[in-house]
Every structure is written in C-alpha cells, then in structure tokens.
Scaffold this active site. Structure first.
Site, mmCIF file in Angstrom:
data_model
loop_
_atom_site.group_PDB
_atom_site.id
_atom_site.type_symbol
_atom_site.label_atom_id
_atom_site.label_comp_id
_atom_site.label_asym_id
_atom_site.label_seq_id
_atom_site.Cartn_x
_atom_site.Cartn_y
_atom_site.Cartn_z
ATOM 1 N N LYS A 252 65.115 48.578 47.850
ATOM 2 C CA LYS A 252 66.368 48.701 48.559
ATOM 3 C C LYS A 252 66.684 50.142 47.712
ATOM 4 O O LYS A 252 67.366 49.636 45.904
ATOM 5 C CB LYS A 252 67.858 47.811 48.156
ATOM 6 C CG LYS A 252 68.979 47.979 48.816
ATOM 7 C CD LYS A 252 70.291 47.838 48.826
ATOM 8 C CE LYS A 252 70.551 49.000 47.682
ATOM 9 N NZ LYS A 252 71.373 49.928 47.360
ATOM 10 N N GLU B 36 67.027 46.956 34.615
ATOM 11 C CA GLU B 36 67.124 48.179 33.289
ATOM 12 C C GLU B 36 68.501 48.806 33.856
ATOM 13 O O GLU B 36 68.730 49.718 34.304
ATOM 14 C CB GLU B 36 65.963 49.398 33.831
ATOM 15 C CG GLU B 36 64.329 49.061 33.859
ATOM 16 C CD GLU B 36 63.915 48.887 32.343
ATOM 17 O OE1 GLU B 36 64.737 49.939 31.983
ATOM 18 O OE2 GLU B 36 63.353 48.220 32.020
ATOM 19 N N CYS C 266 69.975 57.978 32.316
ATOM 20 C CA CYS C 266 69.999 56.690 31.690
ATOM 21 C C CYS C 266 69.522 56.645 29.728
ATOM 22 O O CYS C 266 70.587 56.249 29.185
ATOM 23 C CB CYS C 266 69.099 54.881 31.948
ATOM 24 S SG CYS C 266 66.951 55.488 31.521
ATOM 25 N N GLU D 40 79.150 54.176 28.685
ATOM 26 C CA GLU D 40 77.947 55.803 29.284
ATOM 27 C C GLU D 40 78.930 56.610 30.146
ATOM 28 O O GLU D 40 79.419 55.735 31.345
ATOM 29 C CB GLU D 40 77.081 54.584 30.162
ATOM 30 C CG GLU D 40 76.302 55.635 30.447
ATOM 31 C CD GLU D 40 75.250 54.888 31.358
ATOM 32 O OE1 GLU D 40 75.440 53.852 32.232
ATOM 33 O OE2 GLU D 40 73.888 55.184 31.575
#
Ligand code: NAD
Length: 509
Positions: free
Chosen positions: A186, A261, A300, A403
């Site tokens: 997905k 992750e 990331c 983040e």
C-alpha cells in the site's frame, strides 16, 4: 512495456492489482493525485478499502500457499530481480519524471531515486545468489546432521510513505521477493504512481500472477486492514511515529512479524577544527545545506539539527544563511530549479506551525520563515516554503525535539566534546547523525558514542544498499538493506536429522 508512466496514468482508476488483474476499487471510489507544484490533479487512482485489501491478501495467500514462487530456485529469483533492475534503467526517464510530479522533487532527484531503486534490486539479487544452502551446525555427533535453513516468511504487507515512494517500496519488495515471499503493498495515498508502475515491471520481468499485489488507498482503511489481517505474516512499515505505533498495535493482535522504519531528528555536529581551512569550512557549510534542505527537508534522515561549536557559530551560520537564501525554489520539472515544493498543503501547514512555535519559544529567524513570492516557476497554488534557518535554539523547543519534515534548520551550540555528544543523543529518535572534524581520533570517539543507526563522519546522507539502514529508539524496529534487511523477510528453520536413530529409554516401561 516501454512507457510505464503513460500506462500508469492511462490506466486511470484501475490501480488495484490482485492475483494478476488490474481492478477498480470495489466501491468505485477514486482519488485525484495532485501535482504539489500547482495543486492541480494530473492522475486518478482507485481509492481502495478493506474489501479490496482482503481480495489482494487472498491472492497473495494463494500464490504463497499453492504457487511456485516460494520454491523457485534462488538463481531464478535472482535473475528475475536483475531483469527488474534492467527494466528500471530502461524506464528511468519516465519513472524519474513521474516521481518528480508525484512527490514534488526535482526531476534529477527523481532520476537518482530510480537508479537507487535499481541498485536495491541488484544488491538483493547478488546477496541471495551468493549464499549457500544453509548453515551446518555441529551437533557433537557423527550420527547427527543438523542444518539451519532460511525460508520465506509468507505474505508480506508493505506500507510506504510519500517522500521516497519507489525507493522505500524497493527496500521492501526486493528483499521480500529475493527471499521467496508474496506481498501486498500500500503506497502513500498521495504518491502511488511509481509503485503502480513497478508492478507492471515485475510482471514484465516474469513474476507469476499473485506474487505482487497492490492496493491504492488511505492508511486508516487499507493500511490498518493490512496490519491487522490474519492472512498477513509480516508487516513492514515506513512512515511516521504515530501511524507506526498504530501498525505495531494492530499487528500484535495476530502476532505477525513487524518491521518499522520511522522518523528521525538527526543531529549534524560540526567541530571548529573542521572549519580551520577554507576548503574544510566550505565543505561543512555546503553539506549542512544539503543535509537540511534537499527535497525541502522531507527526508527521514534530514540533518535539521545543526549543533555547531560556539567559536565558529557566527561565521558558519552567516555563510549557511547566505547560501540558503540563494536556493532556487520551483516546480521540479523546470530547468535550473534546485528544490521543489512541499508535498501537500498539510505538510506546509505543519512546517509553518513549527516555525511559529519556535519563534514564540525564542528562536531567532535568520532566513526564510515564509512562503516565497510566486513566479512562473512557482505558481501561487503550489506548496512552496522558503529554506528557513532558526538560530539560538535549545533542546526544550518543540522544533528541536520533533520531526518537522520541512525545510527548517535549527542551530544549537556546544563548547566541549561531551556537550556535543550529549546534545546529539538528546532525542527520542536515533536514525542518523553526522560529525564533522579534522581530528581522526575525535571522529571515531564521537561516532562510537552517537546512538543513531547511521553515523556519517565528514559527510551527510549517503547510504549503501549493502549496509543496514534503520534506527535506534523511536526511529524504528529492525533494519532495511544489508544482510539484516534480507533476514527480516525470512524465517530460520533448524533441520535436525538423526542418521542412526535408536530408542532413548527415558521411560522404563
Ligand atoms: P505517515 O505515517 O503519515 O504515512 C505512512 C504510510 O502509512 C502511508 O502509506 C499512510 O497511508 C499509512 N498509514 C497512515 N495511517 C495508518 C494506519 N493507521 N495504519 C496503517 N497505515 C497507515 O507518514 P508519511 O507522512 O507518509 O511519511 C513521512 C514519515 O515517514 C516521516 O516521519 C519520515 O521520517 C518517515 N520515513 C522514514 C524513513 C526511514 O527509513 N526511517 C524513510 C522515509 C520516511
């Protein structure tokens, strides 16, 4: 199929692939895919749901339980992966362009992504092709033959983000196929197009029907169903911490294997000795710019946290700001553009919120902090945001702890090595970090003390397919790439053979 782009787009809303067939969503729902540079739709995909997910998992289940792929000789599996790599190289231009339009990155970044995707397929092909047929274990007796073999896990669910859509998919698909699994992927609902195109390439390379399946659709329906599905043996997720936590919770109910992750808050530590020569200074500034602003910071491992030695701070930040102001923002497909827009209005709003909170908490805005003036290369409707440098930041600020995933660089300072290490490790994440120094001993010392999955010394951002990628702390569970990235997709099986069986007489009668 020579033109993956056209096929993916022309196929319109039939973007669900289950058991070898391209299907529309069972509900008939569709989603428009927007170009982040002008917010205009340029493709339509199926908006799948739980029912479509069940169909795709059933197809993957059949292909695993009754199909040939799990038992296909390793050399044949490796050959297929190499054919996929060749097809990716053939379609590099169209796929690179598609990735650029989908995710907003420059076309050159899109092309580099496709090269890296091909590398991942080649790496895992070579890795499995070079392995033996198991590890013989010494059982302490000539009558016992004991061997540990690796088998595919089964049906793998893969959930991927929007920043590196095909690259993140390839880090899952290539090892999963190399190991003999079947899968349902997905992709992010806002950037699904290159993953759809890859399914065509897998078919063209000769992958049997049902091995590769895709459901386009949202996380809360398709993603959540994959994570909880009893027919799925492993879920591999790349994305944010909040969604990753939900995936892990849903997967726990059926005790499936989980690989995560997640995000990062990555320190870029610069010692004054790295800046003593003009060349050293220029390199460290240049790479700090790259670390923070490539793909508008939507990486990331972005080095969004500059931690610089106090004595060079003023000179370093002044040069960084001078260069950040010159970054050419625009539509990724335009010549000369160095940085594209953010991927969505939501992502830009999030970035604006972080900058506002930093200023309210006392940060000093050195550049950026706003949307750029519109221009022919930068339509007003696009999701652009200027590269932003926030000085005088400290570890208690939200912008330093969380983040951002936007073009925002925060600056903190230190005076001693211990202080630098303490700051760099003061994060709940632990994905990546860098240290810049001319002192080889210090470089090794600091690298050894950083609690991050990747540590760069005098560099930022490179990764190697043969080296594990992943995070400490809340940056995730497990590793992608390298031998550990293959091991995620395997079960170990110990086969113990007694060559001279006799009664054991544990029970007297
Ligand atoms: P996201 O978490 O919003 O979405 C990621 C994927 O999860 C999407 O496909 C989404 O549809 C799906 N999803 C959302 N909610 C879900 C749920 N409840 N159940 C199952 N699936 C769900 O992340 P994003 O905004 O697409 O990507 C940005 C994030 O990804 C950042 O945090 C970034 O650091 C992270 N990321 C990490 C790596 C890495 O290698 N560690 C690489 C790329 C991106």
């Amino acid at each position: 199929m020579a033109n993956s782009t056209e096929t993916a787009v022309e196929r319109a809303h039939r973007t669900i692939h289950a058991g070898g067939e391209w299907l529309a969503a069972s509900s008939g729902a569709t989603r428009e895919i927007l170009d982040p540079a002008d917010a205009r739709p340029f493709a339509v995909v199926a908006e799948g749901d739980e029912q479509d997910t069940d169909l795709a998992v059933a197809a993957a289940r059949r292909a695993f339980d009754a199909g040939d792929w799990p038992h296909t000789p390793v050399a044949e599996r490796a050959a297929l992966l190499r054919r996929v790599a060749d097809l990716l190289v053939r379609d590099r231009e169209t796929l690179g362009l598609l990735e650029s339009r989908d995710a907003g990155k420059t076309v050159e970044e899109g092309r580099v992504d496709i090269d890296c995707v091909a590398d991942a397929f080649r790496y895992f092909a070579d890795l499995v092709a070079g392995e033996g047929a198991g590890r013989v274990v010494d059982a302490g007796s000539p009558d016992i033959h004991s061997v540990v073999v690796h088998e595919p896990v089964g049906v793998c669910a893969m959930i991927t983000p929007w920043n590196y859509p095909l690259l993140q998919a390839s880090w899952k698909i290539a090892p999963a196929l190399a190991a003999g699994n079947t899968f349902v992927i997905k992709p992010s609902e806002i950037t699904p197009l290159t993953t759809v195109a890859l399914i065509d390439l897998l078919t063209e390379a000769g992958l049997p029907n049902g091995v590769a399946n895709i459901v386009t659709g949202p996380g809360h329906t398709v993603g959540a169903r994959l994570a909880e599905h009893p027919g799925v043996d492993l879920v591999s997720f790349t994305g944010g911490l909040i969604s990753g936590t939900k995936v892990a919770q849903a997967a726990a109910v059926t005790v499936k294997k989980v690989a995560l992750e997640l995000g990062g808050k990555n320190p870029n530590v610069v010692f004054a000795d790295a800046c003593e020569s003009e060349e050293g200074f220029d390199t460290a500034v240049d790479q700090a710019l790259n670390a923070a602003f490539i793909h508008s910071g939507q990486v990331c491992s972005a080095g969004g946290r500059l931690i610089v030695e106090e004595s060079v701070r003023e000179r370093f930040v002044a040069e960084l700001v001078r260069r950040a102001q010159k970054i050419r923002l625009g539509r990724g497909t335009e010549d000369g553009v160095e940085c594209g827009p953010l991927v969505s209005e939501q992502q830009r709003a999030k970035t604006e919120d972080y900058v506002a909170s930093a200023l309210a908490e006392g940060a000093a805005l050195r550049c950026g902090g706003k949307r750029p003036e519109p221009s022919p290369q930068r339509p007003e409707s696009g999701y652009f945001y200027e590269p932003t440098v926030l000085d005088h930041c400290h570890r208690d600020m939200r912008v330093v702890r969380e983040e951002v995933f936007g073009p925002v660089l925060t600056v903190e300072t230190f005076r001693t090595e211990d202080e630098a290490v303490a700051l760099a490790n003061d994060t709940e994440y632990g994905l990546a970090g860098a240290v810049w120094t001319a002192d080889a001993g210090r470089a090794r010392r600091v690298a050894g003390r950083l609690r991050h999955g990747t540590v760069w010394i005098n560099d930022f951002h490179p990764y190697l397919p043969q080296a594990e990628w992943g995070g400490f702390g809340k940056s995730g569970v497990g590793r992608e790439l390298g031998p550990a990235g293959l091991a995620e997709y395997r079960e170990s099986k110990h086969v113990y053979q007694n060559l001279a069986p006799r009664p054991v007489r544990w029970f007297a009668g």
